[in-house]
Design a protein around this motif. Structure first.
Motif, PDB file in Angstrom:
ATOM      1  N   ILE A  32       6.074 -18.293  23.139  1.00 44.93           N
ATOM      2  CA  ILE A  32       6.694 -17.120  23.758  1.00 44.93           C
ATOM      3  C   ILE A  32       8.195 -17.342  23.894  1.00 44.93           C
ATOM      4  N   ASN A  33       8.600 -18.536  24.296  1.00 45.54           N
ATOM      5  CA  ASN A  33      10.027 -18.836  24.420  1.00 45.54           C
ATOM      6  C   ASN A  33      10.730 -18.760  23.066  1.00 45.54           C
ATOM      7  N   ARG A  34      10.041 -19.266  22.022  1.00 45.02           N
ATOM      8  CA  ARG A  34      10.634 -19.228  20.676  1.00 45.02           C
ATOM      9  C   ARG A  34      10.837 -17.792  20.206  1.00 45.02           C
ATOM     10  N   LEU A  35       9.853 -16.939  20.436  1.00 41.92           N
ATOM     11  CA  LEU A  35       9.983 -15.543  20.046  1.00 41.92           C
ATOM     12  C   LEU A  35      11.038 -14.832  20.885  1.00 41.92           C
ATOM     13  N   GLY A  36      11.163 -15.215  22.140  1.00 42.80           N
ATOM     14  CA  GLY A  36      12.222 -14.649  22.961  1.00 42.80           C
ATOM     15  C   GLY A  36      13.595 -14.972  22.400  1.00 42.80           C
ATOM     16  N   THR A  37      13.766 -16.208  21.936  1.00 43.12           N
ATOM     17  CA  THR A  37      15.036 -16.592  21.306  1.00 43.12           C
ATOM     18  C   THR A  37      15.252 -15.822  20.021  1.00 43.12           C
ATOM     19  N   GLU A  38      14.186 -15.665  19.222  1.00 41.52           N
ATOM     20  CA  GLU A  38      14.280 -14.895  17.981  1.00 41.52           C
ATOM     21  C   GLU A  38      14.700 -13.458  18.268  1.00 41.52           C
ATOM     22  N   ARG A  39      14.232 -12.903  19.370  1.00 40.45           N
ATOM     23  CA  ARG A  39      14.570 -11.541  19.757  1.00 40.45           C
ATOM     24  C   ARG A  39      15.960 -11.433  20.353  1.00 40.45           C
TER      25      ARG A  39
END
Length: 450
Positions: A32-39
């Motif tokens: 979830i944190n990785r996707l948040g960074t991607e976003r």
């Protein structure tokens, strides 16, 4: 982080998905944190938050799409709010007319204050892509505006303007040409769509609008705005279907496959490439080559050697039969593109040396004024030349990149040149590499400098 609300019972839907994923709670939080960074919205979730979600606490509304996307990527299929035990997304309404959606999307893209929000939208493998039968011929009724009656001359003007914007994009990149496309879409094209017109003219105008939406999506990819690009692409699919324009519908699906394969989502890229080919049963030779080349690239990324090479043979045979003229700018597949796809297939299948040969041949046949494309693909060639140990040759190729780079305004080109700096840094004891490194330091965007 404090949850917004809670339920009395564990979230059985989320528990099922979590168990199917095979993640630990820590891994789930990290994803979830990785996707948040991607976003573009960094997050710092840890195991206790996941434990709360599984126990029935409802995550924040802006985090729920990340959870659904994480499971979709992990499990290989779309995941809905209901499956995850989440309430429906706020503000969900019925389907609006396609023309209204074009206006809203273009206006947001034109507004500088919205750029950060648009840029933060997440690329989704779970995106719902409308099938041809779902959109074909569905011309919604729109309220007639004050624009006078339009004719085929207006359609021709929109087509010509789209081709001009496409040419500017190919030469200089999308940073300046995409705002032009968005403004033209909002200020000229959508009023035409609402004007009085005979049905054949109206369908032709819808087709021209779908081309422009596809182009805007392609330019959004160039700037790394992948969520925005998907929105443009879906709108292009809807409008192409409404105008019964099979060519742009299939081209857009292929464009979505290109986006997915470049982001490393091989399975989704292959699904989209196969869907594009399946939706074009009566395509001409150039279109068949255009679609088969992308199928080859996507299949190779999934490790399917047999299918990849088979699709390449189809693309090569079809291109041999193609006539010199294309119907539209969206399908201009030629020898440079085929050699590029061959290079990508060979690389994915482990033949790095063969890949460099094909990419070099691709550039030899490419239009020298296609600056954006040449910066990207020459950069790719140099990276692979370095990978097989040809440092001097790679430096020479990168020098060509730096000769062209000042002419473009492109996010993808910025990334390519920034990568150059990182790749060449360890080799500064070699004179050619040291000279290239010093030159590159003054060329790359400030955010990419050492």
């Amino acid at each position: 982080m404090t949850p917004v609300s809670s339920t009395r019972e564990p979230n059985t839907g989320l528990l099922r998905l979590y168990r199917e994923s095979g993640w630990t709670q820590r891994q789930f939080a990290q994803e979830i944190n990785r996707l948040g960074t991607e976003r573009g919205t960094p997050l710092k979730y840890r195991s206790p938050s996941v434990h709360q979600w599984l126990g029935g606490h409802v995550p924040r509304e802006d985090v729920r799409p990340l959870i659904l996307e994480a499971f979709a990527r992990r499990l290989g299929h779309p995941v809905t709010h209901a499956e995850a035990g989440f309430p429906p997304p706020g503000g969900a309404t019925g389907r609006r007319p396609a023309t209204e959606g074009i206006t809203d999307l273009g206006r947001q893209d034109m507004d500088p204050s919205r750029r950060g929000v648009l840029g933060a939208s997440l690329f989704s493998v779970a995106l719902t892509v409308p099938n041809w039968p779902d959109v074909a011929g569905r011309m919604e009724a729109v309220q007639t505006g004050h624009t006078q009656r339009v004719g085929m001359s207006d359609v021709d003007m929109v087509t010509a303007m789209t081709e001009q914007i496409s040419a500017l994009y190919a030469e200089f990149g999308g940073r300046h040409s995409r705002p032009m496309a968005a403004a033209f879409l909002v200020n000229t094209v959508t009023p035409y769509l609402k004007a009085r017109a005979p049905e054949p003219v109206r369908k032709s105008m819808m087709s021209a609008a779908s081309d422009l939406c596809y182009l805007a999506g392609h330019m959004a990819v160039d700037e790394g705005l992948h969520g925005l690009a998907q929105q443009y692409y879906v709108k292009a699919l809807e409008v192409a279907g409404a105008s019964e324009d099979h060519l742009t519908y299939c081209t857009t699906l292929r464009g979505m496959s290109v986006q997915a394969v470049d982001l490393g989502h091989g399975r989704e890229a292959l699904r989209l490439a196969d869907a594009a080919a399946a939706a074009a049963p009566e395509a001409g030779p150039r279109m068949r080559a255009f679609l088969a080349g992308q199928q080859a690239h996507a299949a190779a990324q999934t490790g399917d050697r047999t299918s990849a090479l088979s699709h390449l043979r189809v693309a090569e045979a079809a291109l041999d039969k193609a006539e010199s003229r294309e119907r539209k700018f969206v399908c201009s597949y030629r020898l440079p593109a085929l050699r590029y796809h061959t290079g990508q297939v060979l690389y994915a299948l482990g033949d790095v040396r063969g890949s460099t040969t094909e990419l070099a041949e691709s550039d030899k046949h490419r239009n020298p004024s296609a600056h954006r494309t040449r910066v990207r693909y020459l950069s790719l060639l140099a990276e692979r030349q370095l990978e097989i140990g040809h440092l001097e040759t790679a430096c020479a190729t990168w020098r060509q990149v730096l000769d062209i780079y000042p002419k473009v305004q492109s996010g993808q080109c910025d990334q390519s040149v920034t990568r150059m700096l990182g790749r060449i840094r360890p080799y500064q004891k070699t004179p050619a590499a040291r000279a290239l490194y010093e030159r590159a330091r003054t060329a790359v965007p400030l955010t990419g400098r050492a």
